[in-house]
Design an enzyme around this catalytic site. Structure first.
Site, PDB file in Angstrom:
ATOM      1  N   CYS A 296       3.074   5.695   9.111  1.00  0.00           N
ATOM      2  CA  CYS A 296       2.079   5.834   8.046  1.00  0.00           C
ATOM      3  C   CYS A 296       1.184   7.036   8.339  1.00  0.00           C
ATOM      4  O   CYS A 296       0.697   7.183   9.469  1.00  0.00           O
ATOM      5  CB  CYS A 296       1.227   4.572   7.955  1.00  0.00           C
ATOM      6  SG  CYS A 296      -0.145   4.718   6.778  1.00  0.00           S
TER       7      CYS A 296
ATOM      8  N   SER B   9       1.933  -5.355   3.379  1.00  0.00           N
ATOM      9  CA  SER B   9       3.376  -5.287   3.633  1.00  0.00           C
ATOM     10  C   SER B   9       4.153  -6.313   2.804  1.00  0.00           C
ATOM     11  O   SER B   9       5.350  -6.489   3.014  1.00  0.00           O
ATOM     12  CB  SER B   9       3.643  -5.517   5.125  1.00  0.00           C
ATOM     13  OG  SER B   9       3.034  -6.717   5.570  1.00  0.00           O
TER      14      SER B   9
ATOM     15  N   GLU C 246       1.712  -0.984  16.347  1.00  0.00           N
ATOM     16  CA  GLU C 246       0.881   0.203  16.101  1.00  0.00           C
ATOM     17  C   GLU C 246       0.061   0.556  17.339  1.00  0.00           C
ATOM     18  O   GLU C 246      -0.091   1.732  17.685  1.00  0.00           O
ATOM     19  CB  GLU C 246      -0.052  -0.039  14.907  1.00  0.00           C
ATOM     20  CG  GLU C 246      -0.926   1.169  14.616  1.00  0.00           C
ATOM     21  CD  GLU C 246      -1.957   0.909  13.534  1.00  0.00           C
ATOM     22  OE1 GLU C 246      -1.658   0.134  12.585  1.00  0.00           O
ATOM     23  OE2 GLU C 246      -3.076   1.462  13.634  1.00  0.00           O
TER      24      GLU C 246
ATOM     25  N   CYS D 265      -7.816   1.672   7.516  1.00  0.00           N
ATOM     26  CA  CYS D 265      -7.329   2.388   6.339  1.00  0.00           C
ATOM     27  C   CYS D 265      -7.942   1.877   5.046  1.00  0.00           C
ATOM     28  O   CYS D 265      -8.419   0.745   4.958  1.00  0.00           O
ATOM     29  CB  CYS D 265      -5.815   2.342   6.302  1.00  0.00           C
ATOM     30  SG  CYS D 265      -5.114   0.890   5.544  1.00  0.00           S
TER      31      CYS D 265
ATOM     32  N   HIS E 239       4.608   1.769  11.834  1.00  0.00           N
ATOM     33  CA  HIS E 239       3.588   1.530  12.864  1.00  0.00           C
ATOM     34  C   HIS E 239       3.447   2.687  13.833  1.00  0.00           C
ATOM     35  O   HIS E 239       2.482   2.744  14.596  1.00  0.00           O
ATOM     36  CB  HIS E 239       3.946   0.258  13.638  1.00  0.00           C
ATOM     37  CG  HIS E 239       4.274  -0.903  12.756  1.00  0.00           C
ATOM     38  ND1 HIS E 239       5.564  -1.227  12.398  1.00  0.00           N
ATOM     39  CD2 HIS E 239       3.480  -1.789  12.115  1.00  0.00           C
ATOM     40  CE1 HIS E 239       5.553  -2.280  11.602  1.00  0.00           C
ATOM     41  NE2 HIS E 239       4.302  -2.629  11.395  1.00  0.00           N
TER      42      HIS E 239
ATOM     43  N   SER F 172       2.261 -10.314  10.456  1.00  0.00           N
ATOM     44  CA  SER F 172       1.566  -9.191   9.829  1.00  0.00           C
ATOM     45  C   SER F 172       0.085  -9.244  10.174  1.00  0.00           C
ATOM     46  O   SER F 172      -0.612 -10.201   9.818  1.00  0.00           O
ATOM     47  CB  SER F 172       1.749  -9.234   8.311  1.00  0.00           C
ATOM     48  OG  SER F 172       0.802  -8.402   7.675  1.00  0.00           O
ATOM     49  N   SER F 173      -0.403  -8.202  10.836  1.00  0.00           N
ATOM     50  CA  SER F 173      -1.811  -8.167  11.233  1.00  0.00           C
ATOM     51  C   SER F 173      -2.725  -8.199  10.011  1.00  0.00           C
ATOM     52  O   SER F 173      -3.695  -8.961   9.963  1.00  0.00           O
ATOM     53  CB  SER F 173      -2.083  -6.904  12.052  1.00  0.00           C
ATOM     54  OG  SER F 173      -3.445  -6.821  12.406  1.00  0.00           O
TER      55      SER F 173
ATOM     56  N   CYS G  11       0.855  -1.186   0.000  1.00  0.00           N
ATOM     57  CA  CYS G  11       0.000   0.000   0.000  1.00  0.00           C
ATOM     58  C   CYS G  11       0.897   1.244   0.000  1.00  0.00           C
ATOM     59  O   CYS G  11       2.121   1.151   0.114  1.00  0.00           O
ATOM     60  CB  CYS G  11      -0.898   0.008   1.233  1.00  0.00           C
ATOM     61  SG  CYS G  11       0.028   0.166   2.789  1.00  0.00           S
TER      62      CYS G  11
END
Length: 321
Positions: free
Chosen positions: A109, A279, A139, A207, A87, A235-236, A20
């Site tokens: 971000c 990611s 994050e 997002c 994060h 990775s969430s 992204c």
């Protein structure tokens, strides 16, 4: 669609998938900082606090170019360029870097930074803030450390049900940016029922890239027999994509790289779906597809979907405005 065996498999790619704009910006920041060098202190390395994004391949590639990844500022030499990951970080980390005079480049971000500001605004209005997110995620740790006053972390509808606050409490919520949209709406619904004086941005703080990729995997689940999510296990957003595919009734697998492909039993699948978290670099996606092609012939197509055109500017310290 055609069947398997000598005729191979249909492989359908989600749209959008992979990097992204926030991840592109973060990786670009590290690469440009490395290019600028930091020879004034006799140490050319650039130090990155935490993985710049949650993907081992991205981190390994940046390490090979000279980046050094640390979990604490104690590991950063005096005067060395220090980058905060996508994060975000708490005010305490930011203050420690300032106290030591570290040259900092913030790769947070912009959408995470927006959540910080929203939480700070709610706190300044005298509201008790609820952060909807997963305990321990980088994050979430950063956001918790950015908001003044009482902040309660809620990770599920059950936790929202058991939140021990008076019903007339003035509440506001913000969210981790990489959550499941559906799960978050369920949590908000519980909070709204229990606490009438609740305000928040609906699910807008999740997002655009997360929402687009989750919508795409749902569309993929309508036609694919098995779904592969390419990305890291820490990775969430990758984990949420796999969970959404599984909730749609499709066997789903998180694939970190080409080495994982041969471990997966496709059974009688005729159509594979493939997506990737925000990611996950394109090179890893391509390597996984190549590994699939070595296993069986593929007919590859891409689902219609959102074409993202978002770009976030780099920090001015890197020569951009």
């Amino acid at each position: 669609m055609a069947g398997r065996g000598e005729n191979g498999l249909d492989l359908v790619l989600a749209q959008p998938r992979g990097f992204c704009a926030g991840v592109v910006r973060a990786v670009d920041i590290v690469e440009r900082a490395l290019a600028q060098g930091d020879r004034a202190v006799g140490d050319p390395a650039v130090y990155v606090r935490h993985e710049i994004v949650h993907n081992g391949r991205v981190v390994a590639d940046l390490k090979a170019k000279g980046a050094r990844f640390v979990e604490s500022l104690d590991e950063v030499p005096d005067g060395a360029t220090t980058i905060f990951s996508a994060h975000g970080v708490s005010r305490a980390v930011e203050a420690e870097a300032a106290r030591r005079g570290l040259p900092v480049i913030d790769a947070t971000c912009p959408l995470v930074a927006k959540v910080h500001k929203q939480g700070q605004l709610y706190a300044a209005q005298g509201r008790t803030v609820i952060l909807i997110g997963h305990a321990g995620h980088a994050e979430v740790e950063g956001t918790l450390g950015r908001i003044d006053g009482a902040v309660h972390l809620v990770g599920s509808a059950a936790e929202a049900e058991s939140l021990d606050l008076p019903a007339d409490t003035k509440l506001a919520y913000v969210t981790q940016t990489t959550l499941s949209v559906d799960d978050t709406r369920a949590i908000i619904a519980v909070l709204a029922r229990r606490f009438p004086d609740l305000v928040g941005p609906e699910t807008k703080d999740i997002c655009y890239a997360t929402q687009n990729r989750q919508a795409a995997v749902r569309a993929l689940a309508e036609i694919a027999d098995v779904i592969l999510v390419v990305g890291a296990r820490n990775s969430s957003n990758c984990n949420r994509l796999r969970e959404i595919a599984a909730e749609a009734g499709r066997p789903s697998h998180l694939v970190e790289g080409e080495e994982d492909v041969d471990r997966i039993d496709f059974g009688a699948a005729r159509t594979l779906g493939l997506t990737a978290g925000a990611s996950t670099p394109e090179v890893v996606i391509a390597e996984v597809i190549a590994a699939l092609q070595r296993r069986t012939p593929l007919r590859i197509s891409t689902l219609p979907g959102v074409i993202e055109s978002v770009n976030f500017p780099l920090p001015s310290s890197l020569g951009h405005t």
